[in-house]
Write an enzyme that holds these catalytic residues in place. Structure first.
Site, PDB file in Angstrom:
ATOM      1  N   CYS A 193       1.241  -1.255  -0.405  1.00 50.54           N
ATOM      2  CA  CYS A 193      -0.126   0.203   0.082  1.00 50.54           C
ATOM      3  C   CYS A 193       0.891   0.700  -0.310  1.00 50.54           C
ATOM      4  O   CYS A 193      -0.005   1.919   0.026  1.00 50.54           O
ATOM      5  CB  CYS A 193      -1.189  -0.114   1.354  1.00 50.54           C
ATOM      6  SG  CYS A 193      -1.683  -1.775   1.052  1.00 50.54           S
TER       7      CYS A 193
ATOM      8  N   ASN B 119      -9.905  -0.789   1.297  1.00 51.85           N
ATOM      9  CA  ASN B 119      -8.920  -0.316   0.652  1.00 51.85           C
ATOM     10  C   ASN B 119      -7.964  -0.542  -0.789  1.00 51.85           C
ATOM     11  O   ASN B 119      -8.392  -2.166  -0.617  1.00 51.85           O
ATOM     12  CB  ASN B 119      -7.940  -0.934   2.010  1.00 51.85           C
ATOM     13  CG  ASN B 119      -6.602  -1.154   2.417  1.00 51.85           C
ATOM     14  OD1 ASN B 119      -6.058  -0.720   1.626  1.00 51.85           O
ATOM     15  ND2 ASN B 119      -5.681  -2.076   2.996  1.00 51.85           N
TER      16      ASN B 119
ATOM     17  N   HIS C 139      -3.088   7.295   2.620  1.00 46.53           N
ATOM     18  CA  HIS C 139      -3.970   5.402   2.280  1.00 46.53           C
ATOM     19  C   HIS C 139      -4.936   5.339   2.986  1.00 46.53           C
ATOM     20  O   HIS C 139      -5.419   5.046   3.840  1.00 46.53           O
ATOM     21  CB  HIS C 139      -2.509   4.583   2.441  1.00 46.53           C
ATOM     22  CG  HIS C 139      -3.170   3.167   2.443  1.00 46.53           C
ATOM     23  ND1 HIS C 139      -3.735   2.545   1.220  1.00 46.53           N
ATOM     24  CD2 HIS C 139      -2.873   2.427   3.313  1.00 46.53           C
ATOM     25  CE1 HIS C 139      -4.116   1.345   1.532  1.00 46.53           C
ATOM     26  NE2 HIS C 139      -3.441   0.936   2.681  1.00 46.53           N
TER      27      HIS C 139
HETATM   28  O1  UT7 Z   1      -2.942  -2.202   3.978  1.00 40.45           O
HETATM   29  C1  UT7 Z   1      -3.516  -2.783   5.119  1.00 40.45           C
HETATM   30  C2  UT7 Z   1      -2.967  -2.247   5.755  1.00 40.45           C
HETATM   31  N1  UT7 Z   1      -3.942  -3.165   6.659  1.00 40.45           N
HETATM   32  C3  UT7 Z   1      -4.930  -2.764   8.082  1.00 40.45           C
HETATM   33  O2  UT7 Z   1      -4.465  -1.620   8.554  1.00 40.45           O
HETATM   34  C4  UT7 Z   1      -5.685  -3.276   9.378  1.00 40.45           C
HETATM   35  C5  UT7 Z   1      -5.714  -2.790  10.112  1.00 40.45           C
HETATM   36  N2  UT7 Z   1      -6.296  -3.447  11.230  1.00 40.45           N
HETATM   37  C6  UT7 Z   1      -7.689  -3.159  11.418  1.00 40.45           C
HETATM   38  O3  UT7 Z   1      -8.421  -2.373  10.537  1.00 40.45           O
HETATM   39  C7  UT7 Z   1      -8.397  -3.793  11.717  1.00 40.45           C
HETATM   40  O4  UT7 Z   1      -8.229  -5.223  12.605  1.00 40.45           O
HETATM   41  C8  UT7 Z   1      -9.402  -4.910  11.539  1.00 40.45           C
HETATM   42  C9  UT7 Z   1     -11.158  -3.974  10.961  1.00 40.45           C
HETATM   43  C10 UT7 Z   1      -8.985  -5.926  10.300  1.00 40.45           C
HETATM   44  C11 UT7 Z   1     -10.150  -6.001  12.531  1.00 40.45           C
HETATM   45  O5  UT7 Z   1     -11.141  -5.168  13.714  1.00 40.45           O
HETATM   46  P1  UT7 Z   1     -10.620  -6.230  15.546  1.00 40.45           P
HETATM   47  O6  UT7 Z   1     -11.089  -5.359  16.314  1.00 40.45           O
HETATM   48  O7  UT7 Z   1      -9.030  -5.987  15.569  1.00 40.45           O
HETATM   49  O8  UT7 Z   1     -10.609  -7.233  15.250  1.00 40.45           O
HETATM   50  P2  UT7 Z   1      -9.830  -8.900  15.117  1.00 40.45           P
HETATM   51  O9  UT7 Z   1      -9.778  -9.726  13.905  1.00 40.45           O
HETATM   52  O10 UT7 Z   1      -9.067  -8.954  16.425  1.00 40.45           O
HETATM   53  O11 UT7 Z   1     -11.422  -9.402  15.866  1.00 40.45           O
HETATM   54  C12 UT7 Z   1     -12.266  -9.463  16.964  1.00 40.45           C
HETATM   55  C13 UT7 Z   1     -13.164 -10.087  16.915  1.00 40.45           C
HETATM   56  C14 UT7 Z   1     -13.276 -11.148  16.942  1.00 40.45           C
HETATM   57  O12 UT7 Z   1     -14.335 -12.026  17.545  1.00 40.45           O
HETATM   58  P3  UT7 Z   1     -13.940 -12.582  19.484  1.00 40.45           P
HETATM   59  O13 UT7 Z   1     -12.644 -13.665  19.122  1.00 40.45           O
HETATM   60  O14 UT7 Z   1     -13.394 -11.000  19.878  1.00 40.45           O
HETATM   61  O15 UT7 Z   1     -15.080 -13.027  19.204  1.00 40.45           O
HETATM   62  C15 UT7 Z   1     -13.845 -11.849  15.902  1.00 40.45           C
HETATM   63  O16 UT7 Z   1     -14.133 -13.268  15.393  1.00 40.45           O
HETATM   64  O17 UT7 Z   1     -14.430  -9.701  15.915  1.00 40.45           O
HETATM   65  C16 UT7 Z   1     -14.027 -11.087  15.614  1.00 40.45           C
HETATM   66  N3  UT7 Z   1     -14.871 -10.391  13.839  1.00 40.45           N
HETATM   67  C17 UT7 Z   1     -15.558  -9.878  13.223  1.00 40.45           C
HETATM   68  N4  UT7 Z   1     -17.028 -10.370  13.787  1.00 40.45           N
HETATM   69  C18 UT7 Z   1     -17.998  -9.810  12.467  1.00 40.45           C
HETATM   70  C19 UT7 Z   1     -13.684 -10.927  12.790  1.00 40.45           C
HETATM   71  N5  UT7 Z   1     -14.127  -9.767  11.783  1.00 40.45           N
HETATM   72  C20 UT7 Z   1     -15.531 -10.152  12.032  1.00 40.45           C
HETATM   73  C21 UT7 Z   1     -16.389  -9.284  10.941  1.00 40.45           C
HETATM   74  N6  UT7 Z   1     -17.616  -8.937  11.557  1.00 40.45           N
HETATM   75  N7  UT7 Z   1     -16.323  -9.037  10.027  1.00 40.45           N
END
Ligand code: UT7
Length: 336
Positions: free
Chosen positions: A118, A288, A258
């Site tokens: 990116c 993104n 970005h």
């Molecule tokens: O250019 C590339 C750069 N990349 C980025 O900038 C990514 C930066 N990171 C983020 O934006 C965030 O980490 C995300 C939006 C991708 C994910 O958010 P998060 O708060 O870090 O979620 P996580 O993956 O740690 O998951 C937290 C919880 C989990 O449930 P439990 O285990 O706490 O019960 C996941 O299973 O949220 C759950 N979860 C979802 N729930 C509903 C993960 N994805 C989803 C979803 N819908 N799409």
């Protein structure tokens, strides 16, 4: 900068996005998620995805034509093509070579691809700046294009919600009026944490040596770690970029970051003390789009009247590598 460096002019900027729109609501058909979950964590409502004949290549060609048409440089006069892509439609021939052929650009010029995810547009601009500054090449076409949707694991709901497809392009040339449109530019990487966003080309070992070794090939991302790293590094980095250029935050008209996550963009905005109208976001409608995201945000915001040309902007990106970078640029009238 080298002594007697030749200044650079940004001559044209363009973009291209696929036709198909995939909303957060659509994604609920693939896995357990919701518009509310995605929107509150990322700021994304919908994104574009390639279908049919569309690809990173096809979008890249379209964006390049668009940028050339806005510039005063003819395709025949391009002396170097740099394509920033981390989700190409083919590893080789390089997308740069294919775009050269498609645009009918003479075959005695170099063309190559770079992988800085990116941050690709900033990396390509930095490379182009070096070539122009040294007098090696005068007219350079930069294309930033990614079709992420083909490399995603469509059962991984924490990663696949983020990305969209798109392309951006920039035509840069030696400045003849002595004004340098790159006020400052900087690129960085930290390979020691490269495993937090990866795309492995695992392939297959020779069956005589090790049978059945094919692994699935998807983008994998530790979103939390990426978020932590970027939220820690980027706001201070951008502030430093401005200070290193001998400028103050208020000397800059726009921040065009970005588009990865609205919360990260807001952290940079707060650090610089910028009002909302100074910070350009279109993540809500495109997600993104990796390397394409900065030029896409720039041109689209000009089209919408949010960015007025004849202004100064910070462009900043971060992504797999981890890579990050930033440029403070002059946006002349007529470039998009
Ligand atoms: O250019 C590339 C750069 N990349 C980025 O900038 C990514 C930066 N990171 C983020 O934006 C965030 O980490 C995300 C939006 C991708 C994910 O958010 P998060 O708060 O870090 O979620 P996580 O993956 O740690 O998951 C937290 C919880 C989990 O449930 P439990 O285990 O706490 O019960 C996941 O299973 O949220 C759950 N979860 C979802 N729930 C509903 C993960 N994805 C989803 C979803 N819908 N799409």
């Amino acid at each position: 900068m080298i002594n007697n460096a030749i200044p650079l002019r940004i001559a044209g900027v363009g973009y291209s996005v696929p036709k198909a729109v995939v909303t957060n609501e659509d994604l609920t058909k693939l896995y357990d998620t919701s518009d509310e979950w995605i929107y509150t964590r990322t700021g994304i409502k919908e994104r574009r995805m390639v279908s049919g004949d569309e690809s990173a290549f096809e979008l890249g060609v379209d964006a390049a034509k668009n940028a050339l048409a806005k510039s005063d440089i003819k395709a025949d006069d391009i002396e170097l093509i740099i394509v920033a892509t981390s989700a190409p439609s083919q590893l080789y021939p390089a997308m740069g070579c294919r775009i050269q052929a498609e645009l009918g650009i003479p075959n005695n010029i170099p063309a190559f691809d770079i992988t800085a995810a990116c941050t690709g547009l900033i990396y390509a601009l930095s490379i182009a700046r070096g070539f122009i500054a040294s007098g090696m090449y005068k007219n350079i076409l930069i294309v930033a294009t990614d079709n992420n949707s083909k490399l995603l694991d469509w059962s991984d709901r924490s990663c696949s919600i983020l990305f969209g497809d798109g392309a951006g392009a920039m035509v840069v040339t030696a400045s003849e009026d002595g004004v340098d449109d790159i006020i400052s530019i900087d690129i960085k990487s930290d390979g020691s944490i490269g495993n937090i966003i990866e795309f492995n080309l695992a392939g297959k070992n020779c069956p005589l040596v090790e049978p059945n070794t094919e692994k699935p090939q998807f983008i994998t991302m530790n979103g939390k770690e990426v978020y932590r790293f970027v939220a820690r590094v980027l706001p201070e980095y951008v502030e430093q970029l401005v200070a290193n250029a001998g400028m103050k935050n208020e000397d800059i008209d726009y921040l065009i970051p970005h588009q990865a996550n609205l919360r990260i963009i807001q952290a940079v905005q707060e650090r610089l003390g910028y009002s909302e109208d100074k910070v350009i976001t279109n993540i809500e409608r495109f997600g993104n789009t990796s390397a394409a995201s900065i030029p896409l945000a720039l041109v689209e915001s000009v089209e919408q009247g949010k960015v007025k040309l004849g202004s100064t902007a910070i462009l900043t990106g971060f992504g797999a590598g981890m890579t990050w970078g930033g440029a403070i640029v002059r946006l002349r009238e007529g470039i998009c």
